[in-house]
Design a protein around this motif. Sequence first.
Motif, PDB file in Angstrom:
ATOM      1  N   PRO A  69      -1.413 -14.433   6.803  1.00  0.00           N
ATOM      2  CA  PRO A  69      -2.310 -14.281   5.653  1.00  0.00           C
ATOM      3  C   PRO A  69      -1.828 -13.135   4.766  1.00  0.00           C
ATOM      4  O   PRO A  69      -1.363 -12.110   5.265  1.00  0.00           O
ATOM      5  CB  PRO A  69      -3.660 -13.920   6.288  1.00  0.00           C
ATOM      6  N   GLY A  71      -3.116 -10.959   1.215  1.00  0.00           N
ATOM      7  CA  GLY A  71      -4.055 -10.713   0.123  1.00  0.00           C
ATOM      8  C   GLY A  71      -3.304 -10.099  -1.044  1.00  0.00           C
ATOM      9  O   GLY A  71      -2.429 -10.717  -1.646  1.00  0.00           O
ATOM     10  N   GLY A  72      -3.634  -8.841  -1.344  1.00  0.00           N
ATOM     11  CA  GLY A  72      -2.994  -8.167  -2.484  1.00  0.00           C
ATOM     12  C   GLY A  72      -1.621  -7.609  -2.178  1.00  0.00           C
ATOM     13  O   GLY A  72      -0.970  -7.039  -3.047  1.00  0.00           O
ATOM     14  N   ASN A  73      -1.179  -7.735  -0.925  1.00  0.00           N
ATOM     15  CA  ASN A  73       0.144  -7.246  -0.499  1.00  0.00           C
ATOM     16  C   ASN A  73       0.298  -5.744  -0.731  1.00  0.00           C
ATOM     17  O   ASN A  73       1.365  -5.282  -1.133  1.00  0.00           O
ATOM     18  CB  ASN A  73       1.259  -8.036  -1.207  1.00  0.00           C
ATOM     19  N   THR A  74      -0.760  -4.990  -0.500  1.00  0.00           N
ATOM     20  CA  THR A  74      -0.668  -3.528  -0.633  1.00  0.00           C
ATOM     21  C   THR A  74      -0.692  -2.832   0.735  1.00  0.00           C
ATOM     22  O   THR A  74      -0.662  -1.599   0.799  1.00  0.00           O
ATOM     23  CB  THR A  74      -1.834  -2.947  -1.471  1.00  0.00           C
ATOM     24  N   GLY A  75      -0.754  -3.607   1.799  1.00  0.00           N
ATOM     25  CA  GLY A  75      -0.833  -3.038   3.147  1.00  0.00           C
ATOM     26  C   GLY A  75       0.373  -2.152   3.430  1.00  0.00           C
ATOM     27  O   GLY A  75       1.488  -2.445   2.971  1.00  0.00           O
ATOM     28  N   SER A 137      -5.254   1.678  -4.211  1.00  0.00           N
ATOM     29  CA  SER A 137      -4.683   0.357  -4.485  1.00  0.00           C
ATOM     30  C   SER A 137      -5.726  -0.627  -5.019  1.00  0.00           C
ATOM     31  O   SER A 137      -5.485  -1.833  -5.060  1.00  0.00           O
ATOM     32  CB  SER A 137      -4.121  -0.206  -3.176  1.00  0.00           C
ATOM     33  N   GLN A 142      -7.257  -6.909  -2.102  1.00  0.00           N
ATOM     34  CA  GLN A 142      -8.339  -7.896  -2.143  1.00  0.00           C
ATOM     35  C   GLN A 142      -9.308  -7.672  -0.977  1.00  0.00           C
ATOM     36  O   GLN A 142      -8.937  -7.094   0.049  1.00  0.00           O
ATOM     37  CB  GLN A 142      -7.743  -9.305  -2.039  1.00  0.00           C
ATOM     38  N   ASN A 146      -8.961  -5.926   2.599  1.00  0.00           N
ATOM     39  CA  ASN A 146      -9.732  -4.709   2.902  1.00  0.00           C
ATOM     40  C   ASN A 146     -10.472  -4.861   4.231  1.00  0.00           C
ATOM     41  O   ASN A 146     -10.510  -3.934   5.037  1.00  0.00           O
ATOM     42  CB  ASN A 146     -10.758  -4.414   1.805  1.00  0.00           C
ATOM     43  N   SER A 148      -9.733  -7.090   6.622  1.00  0.00           N
ATOM     44  CA  SER A 148      -8.790  -7.326   7.722  1.00  0.00           C
ATOM     45  C   SER A 148      -8.109  -6.054   8.180  1.00  0.00           C
ATOM     46  O   SER A 148      -7.662  -5.957   9.328  1.00  0.00           O
ATOM     47  CB  SER A 148      -7.736  -8.349   7.292  1.00  0.00           C
ATOM     48  N   THR A 149      -8.016  -5.054   7.274  1.00  0.00           N
ATOM     49  CA  THR A 149      -7.442  -3.759   7.675  1.00  0.00           C
ATOM     50  C   THR A 149      -8.544  -2.736   7.960  1.00  0.00           C
ATOM     51  O   THR A 149      -8.248  -1.596   8.278  1.00  0.00           O
ATOM     52  CB  THR A 149      -6.542  -3.183   6.563  1.00  0.00           C
ATOM     53  N   GLY A 152     -10.449   2.290   4.616  1.00  0.00           N
ATOM     54  CA  GLY A 152     -11.316   3.465   4.561  1.00  0.00           C
ATOM     55  C   GLY A 152     -11.464   3.986   3.141  1.00  0.00           C
ATOM     56  O   GLY A 152     -12.375   3.620   2.417  1.00  0.00           O
ATOM     57  N   GLU A 202      -6.371  -7.659  11.213  1.00  0.00           N
ATOM     58  CA  GLU A 202      -5.112  -7.795  10.464  1.00  0.00           C
ATOM     59  C   GLU A 202      -4.573  -9.234  10.488  1.00  0.00           C
ATOM     60  O   GLU A 202      -3.361  -9.461  10.614  1.00  0.00           O
ATOM     61  CB  GLU A 202      -4.065  -6.804  10.987  1.00  0.00           C
ATOM     62  N   ILE A 208     -10.047 -14.759   6.965  1.00  0.00           N
ATOM     63  CA  ILE A 208     -11.328 -14.483   6.312  1.00  0.00           C
ATOM     64  C   ILE A 208     -11.292 -15.173   4.956  1.00  0.00           C
ATOM     65  O   ILE A 208     -10.343 -14.993   4.178  1.00  0.00           O
ATOM     66  CB  ILE A 208     -11.533 -12.959   6.140  1.00  0.00           C
ATOM     67  N   GLU A 428      -6.580   4.521   9.100  1.00  0.00           N
ATOM     68  CA  GLU A 428      -7.106   3.508   8.173  1.00  0.00           C
ATOM     69  C   GLU A 428      -6.109   2.443   7.758  1.00  0.00           C
ATOM     70  O   GLU A 428      -6.497   1.448   7.171  1.00  0.00           O
ATOM     71  CB  GLU A 428      -7.746   4.172   6.937  1.00  0.00           C
TER      72      GLU A 428
HETATM   73  P1  FAD Z   1      -2.499  -7.257   2.453  1.00  0.00           P
HETATM   74  O1  FAD Z   1      -1.572  -6.106   2.304  1.00  0.00           O
HETATM   75  O2  FAD Z   1      -2.156  -8.484   1.725  1.00  0.00           O
HETATM   76  O3  FAD Z   1      -2.730  -7.563   3.971  1.00  0.00           O
HETATM   77  C1  FAD Z   1      -3.052  -6.553   4.900  1.00  0.00           C
HETATM   78  C2  FAD Z   1      -3.321  -7.176   6.285  1.00  0.00           C
HETATM   79  O4  FAD Z   1      -4.488  -7.990   6.243  1.00  0.00           O
HETATM   80  C3  FAD Z   1      -2.212  -8.085   6.760  1.00  0.00           C
HETATM   81  O5  FAD Z   1      -2.114  -7.991   8.160  1.00  0.00           O
HETATM   82  C4  FAD Z   1      -2.677  -9.474   6.363  1.00  0.00           C
HETATM   83  O6  FAD Z   1      -2.121 -10.490   7.186  1.00  0.00           O
HETATM   84  C5  FAD Z   1      -4.175  -9.351   6.559  1.00  0.00           C
HETATM   85  N1  FAD Z   1      -4.977 -10.183   5.643  1.00  0.00           N
HETATM   86  C6  FAD Z   1      -5.015 -10.117   4.282  1.00  0.00           C
HETATM   87  N2  FAD Z   1      -5.944 -10.972   3.803  1.00  0.00           N
HETATM   88  C7  FAD Z   1      -6.492 -11.588   4.878  1.00  0.00           C
HETATM   89  C8  FAD Z   1      -7.514 -12.574   5.042  1.00  0.00           C
HETATM   90  N3  FAD Z   1      -8.169 -13.096   4.004  1.00  0.00           N
HETATM   91  N4  FAD Z   1      -7.828 -12.983   6.293  1.00  0.00           N
HETATM   92  C9  FAD Z   1      -7.179 -12.468   7.379  1.00  0.00           C
HETATM   93  N5  FAD Z   1      -6.206 -11.542   7.279  1.00  0.00           N
HETATM   94  C10 FAD Z   1      -5.882 -11.098   6.050  1.00  0.00           C
HETATM   95  N6  FAD Z   1      -5.812   1.910   2.726  1.00  0.00           N
HETATM   96  C11 FAD Z   1      -6.910   2.592   3.124  1.00  0.00           C
HETATM   97  O7  FAD Z   1      -7.530   2.214   4.112  1.00  0.00           O
HETATM   98  N7  FAD Z   1      -7.344   3.690   2.427  1.00  0.00           N
HETATM   99  C12 FAD Z   1      -6.718   4.141   1.323  1.00  0.00           C
HETATM  100  O8  FAD Z   1      -7.142   5.133   0.735  1.00  0.00           O
HETATM  101  C13 FAD Z   1      -5.566   3.418   0.862  1.00  0.00           C
HETATM  102  N8  FAD Z   1      -4.915   3.798  -0.255  1.00  0.00           N
HETATM  103  C14 FAD Z   1      -3.816   3.106  -0.653  1.00  0.00           C
HETATM  104  C15 FAD Z   1      -3.156   3.503  -1.821  1.00  0.00           C
HETATM  105  C16 FAD Z   1      -2.032   2.821  -2.248  1.00  0.00           C
HETATM  106  C17 FAD Z   1      -1.360   3.262  -3.511  1.00  0.00           C
HETATM  107  C18 FAD Z   1      -1.526   1.714  -1.498  1.00  0.00           C
HETATM  108  C19 FAD Z   1      -0.320   0.942  -1.953  1.00  0.00           C
HETATM  109  C20 FAD Z   1      -2.176   1.318  -0.366  1.00  0.00           C
HETATM  110  C21 FAD Z   1      -3.317   1.993   0.083  1.00  0.00           C
HETATM  111  N9  FAD Z   1      -4.016   1.593   1.232  1.00  0.00           N
HETATM  112  C22 FAD Z   1      -5.134   2.290   1.625  1.00  0.00           C
HETATM  113  C23 FAD Z   1      -3.527   0.459   2.039  1.00  0.00           C
HETATM  114  C24 FAD Z   1      -3.981  -0.930   1.541  1.00  0.00           C
HETATM  115  O9  FAD Z   1      -4.286  -0.927   0.166  1.00  0.00           O
HETATM  116  C25 FAD Z   1      -5.176  -1.420   2.348  1.00  0.00           C
HETATM  117  O10 FAD Z   1      -4.761  -1.631   3.684  1.00  0.00           O
HETATM  118  C26 FAD Z   1      -5.817  -2.714   1.818  1.00  0.00           C
HETATM  119  O11 FAD Z   1      -7.033  -2.912   2.496  1.00  0.00           O
HETATM  120  C27 FAD Z   1      -4.934  -3.945   1.981  1.00  0.00           C
HETATM  121  O12 FAD Z   1      -5.484  -5.016   1.214  1.00  0.00           O
HETATM  122  P2  FAD Z   1      -4.559  -6.210   0.672  1.00  0.00           P
HETATM  123  O13 FAD Z   1      -5.418  -7.217   0.019  1.00  0.00           O
HETATM  124  O14 FAD Z   1      -3.460  -5.672  -0.149  1.00  0.00           O
HETATM  125  O15 FAD Z   1      -4.004  -6.803   2.030  1.00  0.00           O
END
Ligand code: FAD
Length: 470
Positions: A69, A71-75, A137, A142, A146, A148-149, A152, A202, A208, A428
Amino acid sequence: MMEKTELVTRLKEIAGEGNVFTGTETEPFLSEPRGRWTGKAAAVVRPGTTEEVAAILKIASETGTPVVPQGGNTGLVGGQIPDMSGTAVILSTARLNRIRDIDPDGNTITVEAGVVLQAVQEAADAHDRLFPLSLGSQGSCQIGGNLSTNAGGTGALAHGVARDLCLGLEVVLPTGEILDDLNKLKKDNTGYNLRNLFIGAEGTLGVITAAVLKLFPKPAGRATAFVALPSPAEALALFARARGEAGNGLTAFELMARIGVEFSVRHIEGVRDPLGEHHPWYVLMEISSGQSEEDARGKLEAVLEYGLEDGLVLDAAIAESYAQHADFWRLREGMSESQKPEGGSIKHDISVPVDSVPDFLAEADKAVLAIEPGSRICAFGHLGDGNIHYNISQPVGADRKVFLQLAEVITPAVHGIVRAHGGSISAEHGIGQMKRAELAETKQPVALDLMRRIKKAFDPAGIMNPGKVL
Ligand code: FAD
């Protein structure tokens, strides 16, 4: 495993021709922002409905196709990136982007997994409500990611982490079954809390597809200060005072080492040091009030007055306008990005009990500087949550590659100190690919075994995000 061409044909039948990518079209999905992990995929599919997700997972289960899976690829731990085998299908949630319902009276919003965090905040704001999850981020990440991780961020101090903000979930299981638990109930004691298993998993237990999230009244007033202090010990004492004065109205207490402020000022456009002078440590403190601006400001000033009288505070600037408040936050939010131009950085996302933060920092600094004396330790983070981003930039002029190799000795040393304080090696950001080996080495065997049994029960075919977490 099914032939790739047949798999792609079936995915196109489900999600539509334009929502399945192969070959070079998959490239934007194959690496993450830091460029640390890269993978390969048989295809990327962007389903538009929960039913489409279910149909995709059913095929994946039947054919043993791994599903990652995204989402926003910011993990930051590589969880959203497949391995190099090229067998996986990346399931992008970008098209699951509808706000299904907003209920300002009941203080809930129901959104699909692909809704960008900032869009949820804006929708809440338009209804005079607050959705307090706040990350650097937020313009890209997304809600599905948020949750799935279990993200925080800065709002966790007053309102908790993503898990605390979720009332209900809709999840597609690896078998293609849909678990509809989109309830809005605060109280529901009907057996095991299944929702909480998917939050923070994750993507290893299912996808989700939607969530019911909690909203809060928007504060009537807010006051923000940028505060200089001699050391983390004084920051901790000031935190205790601020908590006493404002209670849950203390909505941010972000600790920053001087070097982080310097990096941000040097590399982030428009950022300047609000105090001008060199001080060893800083805190960005924010107090919100349900009553008025004056109330928030009064409480903030009372905390600062106490801090100045007791020698905790060296200097402070209070934001006099929204623009100044935003400037303070830009400085803090720029801290991650501004490390990049300074060369190699060895990063740790740790938490320890709040009152252990000063000791942790002192001990970790000593250990790191014994290994690499010129290291520039850029520690910052959510002091009130005991969560520090303990990042170490290379010495000026050092070779990036050689410095990064030191992670092999620096990280175990830092994590050893974390564990000695009863802390966590991932506060987090999660485990993903990055901390998988360390989790296996350090997690209590009984806990690890239970996690493996849960994984097996939910995902017997082992298709959900293999190679992540466990
Ligand atoms: P993705 O990176 O796309 O995926 C993250 C994980 O979730 C992967 O394992 C993926 O397989 C899984 N996943 C995604 N969508 C789903 C779904 N629908 N169902 C099941 N699994 C799924 N994190 C913090 O906690 N606190 C911070 O303050 C913080 N600050 C950040 C600042 C920056 C500049 C950056 C680049 C990142 C930051 N992060 C922070 C990390 C990141 O943004 C978080 O982990 C965010 O929650 C990931 O969301 P995403 O949609 O990008 O998920």
